[in-house]
Design an enzyme around this catalytic site. Structure first.
Site, short mmCIF file in Angstrom:
data_model
loop_
_atom_site.label_atom_id
_atom_site.label_comp_id
_atom_site.label_asym_id
_atom_site.label_seq_id
_atom_site.Cartn_x
_atom_site.Cartn_y
_atom_site.Cartn_z
N ASP A 10 6.50 15.99 20.30
CA ASP A 10 5.09 15.75 20.56
C ASP A 10 4.37 17.10 20.52
OD1 ASP A 10 2.72 14.24 21.34
OD2 ASP A 10 2.94 15.14 23.31
N SER A 11 3.05 17.05 20.58
CA SER A 11 2.28 18.29 20.56
C SER A 11 2.41 19.07 21.87
CB SER A 11 0.79 17.98 20.30
OG SER A 11 0.27 17.15 21.32
N TYR A 42 -2.86 18.25 18.74
CA TYR A 42 -2.85 17.86 17.33
C TYR A 42 -4.09 17.04 16.97
CZ TYR A 42 2.11 19.12 16.60
OH TYR A 42 3.30 19.80 16.46
N GLY A 43 -4.63 16.33 17.96
CA GLY A 43 -5.67 15.34 17.68
C GLY A 43 -6.98 15.87 17.14
N CYS A 73 3.96 10.98 19.46
CA CYS A 73 2.61 11.51 19.34
C CYS A 73 1.79 10.51 18.54
CB CYS A 73 2.65 12.87 18.64
SG CYS A 73 1.05 13.55 18.19
N GLU A 152 -2.34 18.71 30.05
CA GLU A 152 -1.63 19.96 29.79
C GLU A 152 -1.89 21.00 30.89
OE1 GLU A 152 0.50 20.89 27.27
OE2 GLU A 152 0.53 18.83 26.54
N CYS A 184 -2.45 7.70 22.95
CA CYS A 184 -1.90 9.05 22.91
C CYS A 184 -0.86 9.12 24.02
CB CYS A 184 -3.00 10.09 23.15
SG CYS A 184 -2.40 11.78 23.42
N HIS A 186 0.03 11.40 25.87
CA HIS A 186 -0.41 12.12 27.07
C HIS A 186 -1.07 11.17 28.08
CE1 HIS A 186 0.07 15.76 24.62
NE2 HIS A 186 -0.13 16.49 25.70
#
Length: 269
Positions: A10-11, A42-43, A73, A152, A184, A186
């Protein structure tokens, strides 16, 4: 039986939602996780950049003895996987298809919301897959670019994410969706905040959980489950600073990750 590991990328931290669900559903499997923390998010990147990042992530994971890879992701699954289909000699699972199936099977009023990164929403992949299964479903899309940096940076509870979520999700409440795709990986880390805003009558679809179910079914069907002989169950790699990943990752997963996180130079791949 197949004791090779499962690769997940994933990012950043978001793919840990997939790792958590995999660990519950498949406790005997060994997981190698790569979080591209140096290039997150990444988005907001171009399609060409996302494809390039995805290829390098896969190339890094292929340095391990793997039986499959999961693109944990939403952006990589939506934009990159269709572009690189057939380029690699391993099964590669994305998060879109299993998540869409769960949402279509869940909705009662045929109103499904999709929240995701700008790249994922612009790709239209979730809506396309939903319409393929049921053309009568009304899909409401919403970009939520601030959710990834909130996660994050460990802002997963409290007034800050709640205020941002209330603003983002106003259109979903007005539209009357009864099912909301967390598009997503996240976003499940913000489940409590999102559920508080949407109310208990809206079902949140966790892409990590649905992807783990899909992978478990595949491993059972192909007689590829692990015998559970691995000394280490999870190994984590990142492309930038380790401390925040370890802190938030340990909090979310419920076990200490600091001893098994290593920084790598992803540009080599």
């Amino acid at each position: 039986m197949d004791d090779r590991c499962i690769g997940v990328f994933d990012s950043g931290l978001g793919g840990l939602t997939v790792v958590k669900e995999l660990s519950k559903a498949l406790p005997d499997e060994c997981i190698v996780y790569f979080g591209d923390t140096g290039r997150v998010p990444y988005g907001t990147k171009s399609k060409a950049t996302i494809v390039r990042y995805t290829k390098s992530d896969i190339n890094f994971l292929k340095t391990f003895d793997l039986k499959l890879i999961i693109a944990a992701c939403g952006t990589a699954s939506s934009l990159a996987l269709p572009e690189i289909e057939g380029e690699f000699d391993l099964p590669i699972f994305g998060v879109v298809e299993p998540t869409v199936k769960a949402a279509v099977n869940t909705t009662k009023n045929k109103k499904i919301g999709v929240i995701a990164t700008p790249g994922t929403i612009k790709s239209g992949e979730y809506e396309k897959q939903i319409k393929k299964l049921d053309a009568s479903i009304n899909v409401i899309n919403k970009e939520c670019p601030m959710f990834v940096p909130l996660v994050e940076n460990d802002y997963i509870e409290g007034c800050v994410p709640l205020k941002i979520a209330a603003d983002y999700l106003e259109c979903m409440k007005k539209s009357g969706v009864d099912t909301l795709i967390l598009g997503c990986t996240h976003y499940p880390l913000l489940t409590k905040v999102i559920q508080d805003v949407m109310g208990e009558n809206v079902t949140l679809i966790n892409s990590g959980r649905e992807t783990a179910k899909c992978v478990k079914e595949y491993l059972q069907r192909t007689d590829s489950l692990s015998a559970g002989t691995h000394e280490e169950k999870c190994r984590f790699y990142v492309s930038d600073e380790i401390e925040m990943f370890s802190k938030v990752g340990s909090k979310f997963l419920g076990w200490e990750t600091a001893a098994v996180v290593e920084k790598i130079d992803i540009e080599k791949y």
